[in-house]
Design an enzyme around this catalytic site. Structure first.
Site, PDB file in Angstrom:
ATOM      1  N   SER A 141       0.864  -1.176   0.000  1.00 37.46           N
ATOM      2  CA  SER A 141       0.000   0.000   0.000  1.00 37.46           C
ATOM      3  C   SER A 141       0.897   1.221   0.000  1.00 37.46           C
ATOM      4  CB  SER A 141      -0.896   0.010   1.237  1.00 37.46           C
ATOM      5  OG  SER A 141      -1.493   1.276   1.440  1.00 37.46           O
ATOM      6  N   TYR A 155      -1.484  -0.627  10.435  1.00 33.40           N
ATOM      7  CA  TYR A 155      -1.494  -0.897   8.996  1.00 33.40           C
ATOM      8  C   TYR A 155      -0.223  -0.365   8.347  1.00 33.40           C
ATOM      9  CZ  TYR A 155      -3.483  -1.289   4.271  1.00 33.40           C
ATOM     10  OH  TYR A 155      -3.727  -1.617   2.962  1.00 33.40           O
TER      11      TYR A 155
END
Length: 243
Positions: A141, A155
């Site tokens: 990501s 995350y």
């Protein structure tokens, strides 16, 4: 059918980016096995792809090493060697700040996003080394490039781990004919948006990447000759800043 004769494994393949990648690979003749935690979702994904070669599916909780081992044993039994591994399984949580997040949530996110990627790579690398060939694509990501509040503490950390893992193994195994690529998508309209702290508007969703956009990038990487290696690639919506 440019991938005919190849076998791919896609984790998180029941929905979102994983499913789009699985479909893109299968459309090029690749035999594809998808893994995920929810059997109903996997069955729906297989039924949706009503074409040849058909998708195979099996339960796989990437955070559980025993589950990963069973999944890859199934793949080997059904399809033989794994030529392409795509690690697309991922999770996030709603409480994303250090102040709100619990240790249990930290463990959950790291177990799926980071440990799960390692477990799956560990399963395929020995055979890839033996035959001096293989491609591993890890879906990270932009949160693994820029530690922004949008992704959240756990995350961000997990996706940075995926990035470091990919670079380290790619360098270590490059002379074994193994290519490792880390893909860094920006905002993508997938089911993981349900875990945003605030609901995402239709207008914002419309401006995001679609899963098939990321799948197109992954497919392009799989079609490169073995001499060509893409260590990292960022793909983001045009409207999203890269800061």
């Amino acid at each position: 059918m440019r991938l005919q004769g190849k076998t791919a494994v896609v984790t998180g393949g029941g929905s979102g980016i994983g499913l789009a990648i699985a479909q893109a690979l299968a459309a090029e003749g690749c035999r594809v096995a998808i893994g995920g935690r929810r059997e109903t979702v996997l069955r729906e994904a297989v039924a949706e792809w009503n074409r040849e070669p058909k998708l195979l599916s099996h339960i796989c909780d990437v955070a559980d090493l025993a589950s990963v081992q069973k999944f890859f044993a199934f793949v080997t039994q059904q399809l033989g060697q794994v030529d392409i591994l795509v690690n697309a399984a991922g999770v996030n949580i709603k409480t994303r700040s250090m102040a709100e997040m619990t240790p249990e949530q930290w463990d959950q996110v790291l177990a799926i996003n980071a440990h799960g990627t390692y477990y799956c790579m560990h399963q395929v690398l020995p055979e890839m080394r033996e035959r001096q060939d293989g491609l591993i694509i890890n879906i990270s990501s932009t949160s693994g490039k820029r530690s922004a509040p949008l992704g959240g503490v756990a995350y961000n950390a997990s996706k940075f781990a995926v990035s470091a893992l990919g670079v380290a193994v790619g360098n270590e195994d490059r002379l074994n004919g193994i290519r490792v690529t880390t893909v860094f998508p920006g905002e993508v309209d997938t089911p993981i948006l349900r875990h945003r702290p605030q609901p995402v508007s239709d207008e914002r969703r419309a401006s995001m990447l679609q899963p098939e956009d990321v799948a197109a990038m992954v497919l392009a990487i799989t079609l490169l000759p073995p001499r060509a290696h893409v260590p990292e690639v960022v793909i983001k919506p045009l409207v999203q800043e890269f800061i």
